[in-house]
Design an enzyme around this catalytic site. Structure first.
Site, PDB file in Angstrom:
ATOM      1  N   GLU A  59      -1.128  -7.846   2.197  1.00 31.16           N
ATOM      2  CA  GLU A  59      -0.905  -6.402   2.114  1.00 31.16           C
ATOM      3  C   GLU A  59       0.157  -5.935   3.105  1.00 31.16           C
ATOM      4  OE1 GLU A  59      -3.240  -2.120   2.583  1.00 31.16           O
ATOM      5  OE2 GLU A  59      -3.701  -3.790   3.939  1.00 31.16           O
ATOM      6  N   ASP A 111       2.289   2.924   3.204  1.00 33.01           N
ATOM      7  CA  ASP A 111       1.406   4.069   2.980  1.00 33.01           C
ATOM      8  C   ASP A 111       1.425   5.038   4.155  1.00 33.01           C
ATOM      9  OD1 ASP A 111      -1.078   5.422   1.781  1.00 33.01           O
ATOM     10  OD2 ASP A 111      -1.892   4.675   3.673  1.00 33.01           O
ATOM     11  N   HIS A 116      -9.550  -3.020   7.145  1.00 28.96           N
ATOM     12  CA  HIS A 116      -9.158  -1.769   6.510  1.00 28.96           C
ATOM     13  C   HIS A 116      -9.369  -1.860   5.008  1.00 28.96           C
ATOM     14  CE1 HIS A 116      -6.273   1.857   6.529  1.00 28.96           C
ATOM     15  NE2 HIS A 116      -7.340   2.175   7.222  1.00 28.96           N
ATOM     16  N   HIS A 137       2.286   9.047   4.368  1.00 24.73           N
ATOM     17  CA  HIS A 137       1.453  10.116   4.917  1.00 24.73           C
ATOM     18  C   HIS A 137       2.237  10.958   5.927  1.00 24.73           C
ATOM     19  CE1 HIS A 137      -2.417   9.325   3.087  1.00 24.73           C
ATOM     20  NE2 HIS A 137      -2.338   8.047   3.389  1.00 24.73           N
ATOM     21  N   ASP A 162       0.840  -1.191   0.000  1.00 27.66           N
ATOM     22  CA  ASP A 162       0.000   0.000   0.000  1.00 27.66           C
ATOM     23  C   ASP A 162       0.882   1.249   0.000  1.00 27.66           C
ATOM     24  OD1 ASP A 162      -1.888   2.106   0.761  1.00 27.66           O
ATOM     25  OD2 ASP A 162      -3.234   0.462   1.272  1.00 27.66           O
ATOM     26  N   SER A 189      -7.241   4.105  -1.175  1.00 27.11           N
ATOM     27  CA  SER A 189      -6.977   2.668  -1.099  1.00 27.11           C
ATOM     28  C   SER A 189      -8.233   1.838  -1.344  1.00 27.11           C
ATOM     29  CB  SER A 189      -6.388   2.313   0.269  1.00 27.11           C
ATOM     30  OG  SER A 189      -5.105   2.863   0.414  1.00 27.11           O
ATOM     31  N   THR A 219      -7.884  -1.950   1.962  1.00 28.03           N
ATOM     32  CA  THR A 219      -7.368  -2.879   0.963  1.00 28.03           C
ATOM     33  C   THR A 219      -7.824  -4.314   1.202  1.00 28.03           C
ATOM     34  OG1 THR A 219      -5.473  -1.433   0.575  1.00 28.03           O
ATOM     35  CG2 THR A 219      -5.299  -3.702  -0.205  1.00 28.03           C
ATOM     36  N   ASP A 253      -1.588  -0.163  -4.713  1.00 30.13           N
ATOM     37  CA  ASP A 253      -2.852   0.465  -5.057  1.00 30.13           C
ATOM     38  C   ASP A 253      -2.641   1.902  -5.520  1.00 30.13           C
ATOM     39  OD1 ASP A 253      -1.954   1.138  -2.539  1.00 30.13           O
ATOM     40  OD2 ASP A 253      -3.867   0.855  -1.531  1.00 30.13           O
ATOM     41  N   HIS A 254      -1.546   2.521  -5.048  1.00 34.80           N
ATOM     42  CA  HIS A 254      -1.198   3.912  -5.377  1.00 34.80           C
ATOM     43  C   HIS A 254       0.133   4.202  -4.722  1.00 34.80           C
ATOM     44  CE1 HIS A 254      -2.118   4.857  -1.219  1.00 34.80           C
ATOM     45  NE2 HIS A 254      -3.267   4.218  -1.371  1.00 34.80           N
TER      46      HIS A 254
END
Length: 386
Positions: free
Chosen positions: A275, A280, A157, A284, A65, A106, A159, A322-323
């Site tokens: 995952e 991720d 969560h 952030h 992620d 996500s 994903t 996912d990004h």
């Protein structure tokens, strides 16, 4: 017009709900965290590229992620020039845009990968009209395959949820938890105990899971001893801790789930999604330390998957994201010491393409630039060809 208004209002509602429950997105890194100073490198093995067939019997789908090329290269530098992911000789790129936003979240990103559709940010296993769409895990289950999910976040969560649940809002954690009981999934390991047992409706879904034949455990030293049967491993009240606190949870959980699914498959194969959630979260926070620790942890999980696939000869491993998160740019480093220095363009997600790595029979299908929904389509076709 009405549909567009509905989507806007839903997006706003999702934003307020997830803001309250996903506090990790508010983490702030100190300037010192922009540099990972290095650590002890782990050994990376190179595995054979010879397989038993052209089509896979088993699929191990791994999602880092927030993992872009910079995050991968940070991990490679930190481990002094080697990653397990380098065993993947076939490499492509995925475009990540969602149905309603140039920059996906996500939930929409996970749903594109799990269901093969573009949907709005915040959607879990539903289309833009909030209609449920069958996931690849559900399709594998219908084929008689063993199925599983592993995550270093809450298993409810965005994903992991997008592979098993169908809800209009990613923040509907208790409703997502209830969706687990609507499937015949063999094993799931991650955080999220409270979403199953401390619920607004007063239900304890862990009791229901035990009635359905699941062994329910909360400690990794017990989880890793399970070899077959149905397992629920919930390792945290909500999200698991960072790597320094949780240790080898993700690689061990990955190995455990693969072994259980292999033993449960009865020759029909298995599908599992793993995952690495907190790459991720480090993005952030704009924390190079957080990102790099999580990237190395995820690569160790990839190593467990490739080790099994190399020995098994009928297993495809697909690794993607996912990004990307943070707009990370690696500005300096040292392959000898593992030092990584980075900077960031955003505290949110970016819209750039993300890498796809693949290993095993069928890996050649994942070369080139493609939509994230194409990854789903290719996996689905490989499963249907069995």
């Amino acid at each position: 017009m009405i549909r567009n208004l509905f989507t806007l209002l839903l997006a706003l509602a999702i934003g307020f709900t997830t803001f309250a429950q996903d506090a990790y997105m508010d983490a702030q890194a100190q300037e010192i965290e922009k540099t990972y100073t290095g650590g002890k490198a782990y050994e990376v093995k190179t595995y054979t590229q010879k397989f038993k067939s052209d089509k896979p019997k088993n699929i191990i789908f791994m999602i880092g992620d927030g993992m872009g090329v910079a995050q991968v290269f940070a991990g490679l530098t930190a481990n002094q020039g080697k990653l397990f992911i380098e065993n993947c000789r076939h490499i492509g790129f995925s475009k990540t845009q969602s149905a309603d936003n140039y920059t996906t979240d996500s939930a929409a990103g996970g749903t594109a990968l799990s269901c093969g559709i573009k949907t709005y940010n915040g959607a879990i296993g539903v289309d833009t009209d909030t209609i449920p769409v069958k996931t690849i895990l559900e399709e594998a289950d219908e084929k008689g395959m063993a199925t599983g999910l592993v995550s270093s976040s809450a298993i409810t969560h965005a994903t992991p949820a997008s592979f098993i649940a169908h809800q209009k809002n990613r923040g509907m954690y208790e409703e997502i938890a209830a969706d687990f009981l609507k499937t015949d999934i063999d094993v799931f390991i991650g955080g999220g105990i409270e979403h199953f047992s401390k619920r607004a409706d007063g239900k304890n879904l862990l009791v229901d899971l035990e009635k359905n034949g699941y062994q329910v455990e909360s400690e990794m030293n017990k989880i890793k001893k399970v070899k077959k049967g149905k397992l629920v491993g919930l390792t945290a009240n909500v999200h698991t801790d960072r790597v320094p606190e949780r240790g080898e949870m993700l690689p061990v959980a990955t190995k455990t789930a693969i072994n259980i699914l292999d033993n449960n498959s009865n020759g029909n194969g298995f599908f599992v999604m793993v995952e690495g959630s907190q790459i991720d979260w480090g993005g952030h926070a704009n924390s190079t330390i957080y990102i790099t620790e999580e990237m190395l942890d995820f690569d160790k999980a990839v190593g467990e998957a490739i080790k099994f696939a190399a020995k098994n000869g009928e297993t495809l491993v697909v690794v993607t994201a996912d990004h990307e998160t943070g707009g990370m740019a690696v500005e300096g480093g040292d392959m000898n010491t593992g030092m990584v220095k980075a900077n960031y363009t955003t505290k949110g997600h970016s819209a750039v393409m993300v890498p796809i790595f693949s290993y095993g029979p069928g890996a050649e299908q994942f070369i080139g630039i493609m939509e994230n929904t194409d990854i789903h389509a290719k996996i689905k076709k490989l499963l249907s060809d069995n």
